[in-house]
Write a protein that holds these residues in place. Sequence first.
Motif, PDB file in Angstrom:
ATOM      1  N   PHE A 101       0.826  -1.605  -0.249  1.00  0.00           N
ATOM      2  CA  PHE A 101      -0.181  -0.751  -0.183  1.00  0.00           C
ATOM      3  C   PHE A 101       0.932   1.553   0.245  1.00  0.00           C
ATOM      4  O   PHE A 101       2.045   1.163   0.603  1.00  0.00           O
ATOM      5  CB  PHE A 101      -0.891  -0.139   0.944  1.00  0.00           C
ATOM      6  N   SER A 102       0.155   2.637  -0.294  1.00  0.00           N
ATOM      7  CA  SER A 102       1.583   3.376  -0.259  1.00  0.00           C
ATOM      8  C   SER A 102       0.302   4.274  -0.001  1.00  0.00           C
ATOM      9  O   SER A 102       0.260   5.404   0.878  1.00  0.00           O
ATOM     10  CB  SER A 102       0.921   4.544  -1.786  1.00  0.00           C
ATOM     11  N   GLY A 103      -0.743   3.533   0.206  1.00  0.00           N
ATOM     12  CA  GLY A 103      -1.841   4.886   1.972  1.00  0.00           C
ATOM     13  C   GLY A 103      -3.085   4.075   1.823  1.00  0.00           C
ATOM     14  O   GLY A 103      -3.593   2.719   1.159  1.00  0.00           O
ATOM     15  N   GLN A 104      -3.967   4.328   2.682  1.00  0.00           N
ATOM     16  CA  GLN A 104      -5.185   3.098   3.400  1.00  0.00           C
ATOM     17  C   GLN A 104      -5.448   4.458   3.873  1.00  0.00           C
ATOM     18  O   GLN A 104      -5.664   5.435   3.819  1.00  0.00           O
ATOM     19  CB  GLN A 104      -4.225   2.900   4.743  1.00  0.00           C
ATOM     20  N   VAL A 105      -7.743   3.702   2.650  1.00  0.00           N
ATOM     21  CA  VAL A 105      -8.065   4.632   3.075  1.00  0.00           C
ATOM     22  C   VAL A 105      -9.619   3.442   4.449  1.00  0.00           C
ATOM     23  O   VAL A 105      -9.692   2.269   3.393  1.00  0.00           O
ATOM     24  CB  VAL A 105      -9.229   5.340   2.160  1.00  0.00           C
ATOM     25  N   ASP A 106     -10.224   3.529   5.728  1.00  0.00           N
ATOM     26  CA  ASP A 106     -10.759   2.663   6.215  1.00  0.00           C
ATOM     27  C   ASP A 106     -12.181   3.453   6.777  1.00  0.00           C
ATOM     28  O   ASP A 106     -12.727   4.564   6.697  1.00  0.00           O
ATOM     29  CB  ASP A 106     -10.672   3.170   7.957  1.00  0.00           C
ATOM     30  N   GLU A 107     -12.958   2.429   5.151  1.00  0.00           N
ATOM     31  CA  GLU A 107     -14.773   2.909   4.867  1.00  0.00           C
ATOM     32  C   GLU A 107     -15.810   1.576   6.476  1.00  0.00           C
ATOM     33  O   GLU A 107     -14.901   0.938   7.130  1.00  0.00           O
ATOM     34  CB  GLU A 107     -15.270   2.534   3.805  1.00  0.00           C
ATOM     35  N   GLY A 108     -16.503   2.680   6.628  1.00  0.00           N
ATOM     36  CA  GLY A 108     -17.124   2.348   7.534  1.00  0.00           C
ATOM     37  C   GLY A 108     -17.661   0.832   7.716  1.00  0.00           C
ATOM     38  O   GLY A 108     -18.662   0.133   8.024  1.00  0.00           O
ATOM     39  N   SER A 109     -18.654   0.282   6.057  1.00  0.00           N
ATOM     40  CA  SER A 109     -19.048  -0.449   5.582  1.00  0.00           C
ATOM     41  C   SER A 109     -18.618  -1.317   4.521  1.00  0.00           C
ATOM     42  O   SER A 109     -17.921  -0.612   3.842  1.00  0.00           O
ATOM     43  CB  SER A 109     -20.594  -0.386   5.251  1.00  0.00           C
ATOM     44  N   LEU A 110     -18.696  -2.566   3.970  1.00  0.00           N
ATOM     45  CA  LEU A 110     -18.482  -3.123   2.253  1.00  0.00           C
ATOM     46  C   LEU A 110     -18.748  -1.964   1.345  1.00  0.00           C
ATOM     47  O   LEU A 110     -18.272  -1.871   0.503  1.00  0.00           O
ATOM     48  CB  LEU A 110     -19.022  -4.560   1.966  1.00  0.00           C
ATOM     49  N   HIS A 111     -20.373  -1.967   1.794  1.00  0.00           N
ATOM     50  CA  HIS A 111     -20.412  -0.406   1.150  1.00  0.00           C
ATOM     51  C   HIS A 111     -20.162   0.947   1.071  1.00  0.00           C
ATOM     52  O   HIS A 111     -19.973   1.488  -0.794  1.00  0.00           O
ATOM     53  CB  HIS A 111     -22.311  -0.464   1.215  1.00  0.00           C
ATOM     54  N   ASP A 112     -19.981   1.268   1.581  1.00  0.00           N
ATOM     55  CA  ASP A 112     -18.637   2.532   1.660  1.00  0.00           C
ATOM     56  C   ASP A 112     -17.585   1.672   0.653  1.00  0.00           C
ATOM     57  O   ASP A 112     -17.087   2.468   0.024  1.00  0.00           O
ATOM     58  CB  ASP A 112     -18.092   3.593   2.554  1.00  0.00           C
ATOM     59  N   ARG A 113     -17.537   1.282   0.752  1.00  0.00           N
ATOM     60  CA  ARG A 113     -15.679   0.103   0.430  1.00  0.00           C
ATOM     61  C   ARG A 113     -15.596   0.448  -1.212  1.00  0.00           C
ATOM     62  O   ARG A 113     -14.868   0.914  -2.038  1.00  0.00           O
ATOM     63  CB  ARG A 113     -15.272  -0.758   0.847  1.00  0.00           C
ATOM     64  N   SER A 114     -16.863  -0.431  -1.545  1.00  0.00           N
ATOM     65  CA  SER A 114     -17.186  -0.263  -3.116  1.00  0.00           C
ATOM     66  C   SER A 114     -17.932   0.900  -3.556  1.00  0.00           C
ATOM     67  O   SER A 114     -16.890   1.157  -5.338  1.00  0.00           O
ATOM     68  CB  SER A 114     -18.619  -1.121  -3.452  1.00  0.00           C
TER      69      SER A 114
END
Length: 146
Positions: free
Chosen positions: A60-73
Motif C-alpha cells: 500500500f502507498s496509502g490506506q482509506v478506512d471505510e465504515g461498511s462494504l457498501h462504502d468501500r465499494s
Amino acid sequence: MAAEAAGAAIASAGFELWIGADMGTMEASAKGATSSGGVAKGFLVPKLFPRRSSGVNEYFSGQVDEGSLHDRSGGMSEGVGYFLVLPGTVGTLSELCVAWSMARLGELGTYTPPRVVCFRDPWQGVIEPMVAGLGIAEDHLKLLTF
C-alpha cells in the motif's frame, strides 16, 4: 501473474491503483503498481475485517478506512475513470455490480461514469448468462468491456 502486470501497467500509464485490501490478487496488483513507482491505495473495512485493519498488504502507498462494504465499494468506484475487474469471487462480483450500476447511473447524466473493464475469463461467462437470465437490457451489457 496477471494482477501484478495489471498493477504495473496502471502505474506506468500514470494512474493510481485503488484496491480492496488483502492478499492474493489485490496484493499482487499493489506490488506491480508500487514496484513501477506508482500509488496503490487500499480501501479497508476494519470493523468487519479486524485482521486487515493494520494494512495487511505491505505494498500500500496509502490506506482509506471505510465504515461498511457498501462504502468501500463506493469509495473504490466513485470518481474513477476506469474500474478494472480482475478474476475473483463473490466480493469481486459485488464490486463489479456496484461499478456497473454506477456506470448505468452515470449514463443517465447523474455524474461521469467509470468505464468498467472486466477480464474476459471468468467474467464474460458469468455476466452474459446473468443478463439473459434476469432479463437485463442489452444496452446495460454494453457498459462492460471484456
